[in-house]
Design an enzyme around this catalytic site. Structure first.
Site, PDB file in Angstrom:
ATOM      1  N   HIS A  66       2.210   1.873  -3.378  1.00 42.33           N
ATOM      2  CA  HIS A  66       1.168   2.436  -4.254  1.00 42.33           C
ATOM      3  C   HIS A  66       1.103   3.953  -4.065  1.00 42.33           C
ATOM      4  O   HIS A  66       1.013   4.714  -5.027  1.00 42.33           O
ATOM      5  CB  HIS A  66      -0.172   1.785  -3.919  1.00 42.33           C
ATOM      6  CG  HIS A  66      -1.333   2.286  -4.737  1.00 42.33           C
ATOM      7  ND1 HIS A  66      -1.380   2.175  -6.103  1.00 42.33           N
ATOM      8  CD2 HIS A  66      -2.493   2.917  -4.379  1.00 42.33           C
ATOM      9  CE1 HIS A  66      -2.514   2.698  -6.547  1.00 42.33           C
ATOM     10  NE2 HIS A  66      -3.202   3.170  -5.531  1.00 42.33           N
ATOM     11  N   GLU A  88       0.837  -1.207   0.000  1.00 41.49           N
ATOM     12  CA  GLU A  88       0.000   0.000   0.000  1.00 41.49           C
ATOM     13  C   GLU A  88       0.873   1.260   0.000  1.00 41.49           C
ATOM     14  O   GLU A  88       0.579   2.230  -0.701  1.00 41.49           O
ATOM     15  CB  GLU A  88      -0.957  -0.032   1.211  1.00 41.49           C
ATOM     16  CG  GLU A  88      -1.657   1.283   1.540  1.00 41.49           C
ATOM     17  CD  GLU A  88      -2.535   1.855   0.423  1.00 41.49           C
ATOM     18  OE1 GLU A  88      -2.683   1.214  -0.630  1.00 41.49           O
ATOM     19  OE2 GLU A  88      -3.039   2.982   0.604  1.00 41.49           O
TER      20      GLU A  88
HETATM   21  C1  HEM Z   1      -2.873   8.821  -9.831  1.00 40.53           C
HETATM   22  C2  HEM Z   1      -3.054   8.255  -8.666  1.00 40.53           C
HETATM   23  C3  HEM Z   1      -3.687   6.883  -8.450  1.00 40.53           C
HETATM   24  C4  HEM Z   1      -4.106   5.921  -9.334  1.00 40.53           C
HETATM   25  C5  HEM Z   1      -4.073   5.973 -10.856  1.00 40.53           C
HETATM   26  C6  HEM Z   1      -4.629   4.823  -8.563  1.00 40.53           C
HETATM   27  C7  HEM Z   1      -5.164   3.658  -9.083  1.00 40.53           C
HETATM   28  C8  HEM Z   1      -5.686   2.630  -8.350  1.00 40.53           C
HETATM   29  C9  HEM Z   1      -6.306   1.435  -8.899  1.00 40.53           C
HETATM   30  C10 HEM Z   1      -6.538   1.159 -10.376  1.00 40.53           C
HETATM   31  C11 HEM Z   1      -6.678   0.658  -7.869  1.00 40.53           C
HETATM   32  C12 HEM Z   1      -7.384  -0.696  -7.976  1.00 40.53           C
HETATM   33  C13 HEM Z   1      -8.876  -0.446  -7.819  1.00 40.53           C
HETATM   34  C14 HEM Z   1      -9.706  -1.693  -7.981  1.00 40.53           C
HETATM   35  O1  HEM Z   1      -9.195  -2.746  -8.354  1.00 40.53           O
HETATM   36  O2  HEM Z   1     -10.921  -1.586  -7.746  1.00 40.53           O
HETATM   37  C15 HEM Z   1      -6.279   1.331  -6.656  1.00 40.53           C
HETATM   38  C16 HEM Z   1      -6.487   0.847  -5.386  1.00 40.53           C
HETATM   39  C17 HEM Z   1      -6.282   1.571  -4.253  1.00 40.53           C
HETATM   40  N1  HEM Z   1      -5.764   2.845  -4.162  1.00 40.53           N
HETATM   41 FE1  HEM Z   1      -5.116   3.973  -5.675  1.00 40.53          FE
HETATM   42  N2  HEM Z   1      -4.510   5.133  -7.234  1.00 40.53           N
HETATM   43  C18 HEM Z   1      -3.940   6.383  -7.123  1.00 40.53           C
HETATM   44  C19 HEM Z   1      -3.644   7.068  -5.961  1.00 40.53           C
HETATM   45  C20 HEM Z   1      -3.947   6.642  -4.701  1.00 40.53           C
HETATM   46  C21 HEM Z   1      -3.673   7.384  -3.503  1.00 40.53           C
HETATM   47  C22 HEM Z   1      -2.972   8.749  -3.408  1.00 40.53           C
HETATM   48  C23 HEM Z   1      -4.133   6.657  -2.473  1.00 40.53           C
HETATM   49  C24 HEM Z   1      -4.059   7.123  -1.057  1.00 40.53           C
HETATM   50  C25 HEM Z   1      -4.284   6.456  -0.059  1.00 40.53           C
HETATM   51  C26 HEM Z   1      -4.700   5.423  -3.021  1.00 40.53           C
HETATM   52  C27 HEM Z   1      -5.277   4.392  -2.307  1.00 40.53           C
HETATM   53  C28 HEM Z   1      -5.745   3.207  -2.831  1.00 40.53           C
HETATM   54  C29 HEM Z   1      -6.283   2.110  -2.026  1.00 40.53           C
HETATM   55  C30 HEM Z   1      -6.463   2.097  -0.539  1.00 40.53           C
HETATM   56  C31 HEM Z   1      -6.630   1.102  -2.921  1.00 40.53           C
HETATM   57  C32 HEM Z   1      -7.228  -0.270  -2.573  1.00 40.53           C
HETATM   58  C33 HEM Z   1      -8.740  -0.211  -2.612  1.00 40.53           C
HETATM   59  C34 HEM Z   1      -9.334  -1.549  -2.181  1.00 40.53           C
HETATM   60  O3  HEM Z   1      -8.641  -2.397  -1.620  1.00 40.53           O
HETATM   61  O4  HEM Z   1     -10.553  -1.726  -2.395  1.00 40.53           O
HETATM   62  N3  HEM Z   1      -4.569   5.464  -4.391  1.00 40.53           N
HETATM   63  N4  HEM Z   1      -5.689   2.523  -6.963  1.00 40.53           N
END
Ligand code: HEM
Length: 152
Positions: A58, A55
Site C-alpha cells: 500500500h 501494508e
Molecule cells: C495517495 C495516497 C493514499 C491513498 C489514496 C490511500 C487510501 C487508503 C484507503 C482508501 C484506505 C482504506 C480506509 C478505510 O477503509 O477506512 C487506506 C488505509 C490505510 N492506509 Fe492509506 N492511502 C494512501 C497513502 C497512505 C500512506 C502513505 C500510508 C502510510 C503509512 C497509509 C497508511 C494506511 C493505513 C495504515 C491504512 C489502514 C487503516 C486501518 O486499518 O484502519 N496510506 N488507505
C-alpha cells in the site's frame, strides 16, 4: 490521446487501485503490520511476508501514485496553462496528496486513531474525485478561436 490525457487517465486509474488496496489493508487488519512510519520495522525494505506485504505494498503504491500526481501537475502547469480549471484541479490534487500521505503516516503513529482513519478515507475519496474530473476535462476540446467563419 496526447501525453497529458494519457497521464491524467493513468493517474485516475492508479488512485482508484490504491484505494482498493487501502480497503484490503483495512479488511485484513494489516494497518499496523508496519508499526512505524516512514520506515517499516525500522527498515526501508522490511521482511516481505503476510500482512506486512499488504501494508508495505500500500505504501509502495502510494509512492507510485505520488509520482504520477506530481508529474500530472507539472505537465498541467507547463502545457495546459491556458486551461485554468485544469491547472487549479492539478494543484488541488497535489495538496490533497500531501495531506493524504501525512494522514496515512499519522494513522500508523497513533495506532489507527479512528478520526484519522476516517479522515484518510475521506481524503482518498476527494483525491479520486479530483483526478477523475481532471482526466475527463483533459478530453474537452478547446473552444474554437473566434474570427474564422463568422456570420454577418
Ligand atoms: C495517495 C495516497 C493514499 C491513498 C489514496 C490511500 C487510501 C487508503 C484507503 C482508501 C484506505 C482504506 C480506509 C478505510 O477503509 O477506512 C487506506 C488505509 C490505510 N492506509 Fe492509506 N492511502 C494512501 C497513502 C497512505 C500512506 C502513505 C500510508 C502510510 C503509512 C497509509 C497508511 C494506511 C493505513 C495504515 C491504512 C489502514 C487503516 C486501518 O486499518 O484502519 N496510506 N488507505
Amino acid at each position: 490521446m496526447n501525453r497529458f490525457q494519457r497521464l491524467s487517465v493513468a493517474t485516475a486509474i492508479a488512485v482508484y487501485l490504491l484505494i482498493v488496496l487501502g480497503g484490503v489493508v483495512r479488511a485484513m487488519g494489516a494497518g499496523l503490520a508496519c508499526p512505524d512510519w516512514p520506515l517499516c520495522h525500522g527498515r526501508l525494505i522490511p521482511p516481505l511476508q503476510g500482512p506486512i506485504l499488504v501494508e508495505y505494498f500500500h505504501r509502495l503504491a502510494a509512492a507510485v501514485v505520488s509520482v504520477l500526481v506530481v508529474i500530472t501537475a507539472i505537465e498541467a502547469w507547463r502545457r495546459e496553462r491556458h486551461h485554468r480549471t485544469i491547472v487549479f484541479l492539478a494543484s488541488v490534487a497535489v495538496i490533497l496528496l500531501v495531506i493524504q500521505v501525512f494522514l496515512g503516516g499519522f494513522t500508523v503513529l497513533t495506532k489507527l486513531h479512528r478520526a484519522l482513519t476516517a479522515a484518510h478515507l475521506a481524503t482518498a475519496a476527494a483525491l479520486l474525485a479530483v483526478v477523475v474530473l481532471l482526466a475527463s476535462l483533459s478530453f474537452r476540446t478547446p473552444a474554437p478561436i473566434s474570427g474564422g467563419s463568422r456570420r454577418r
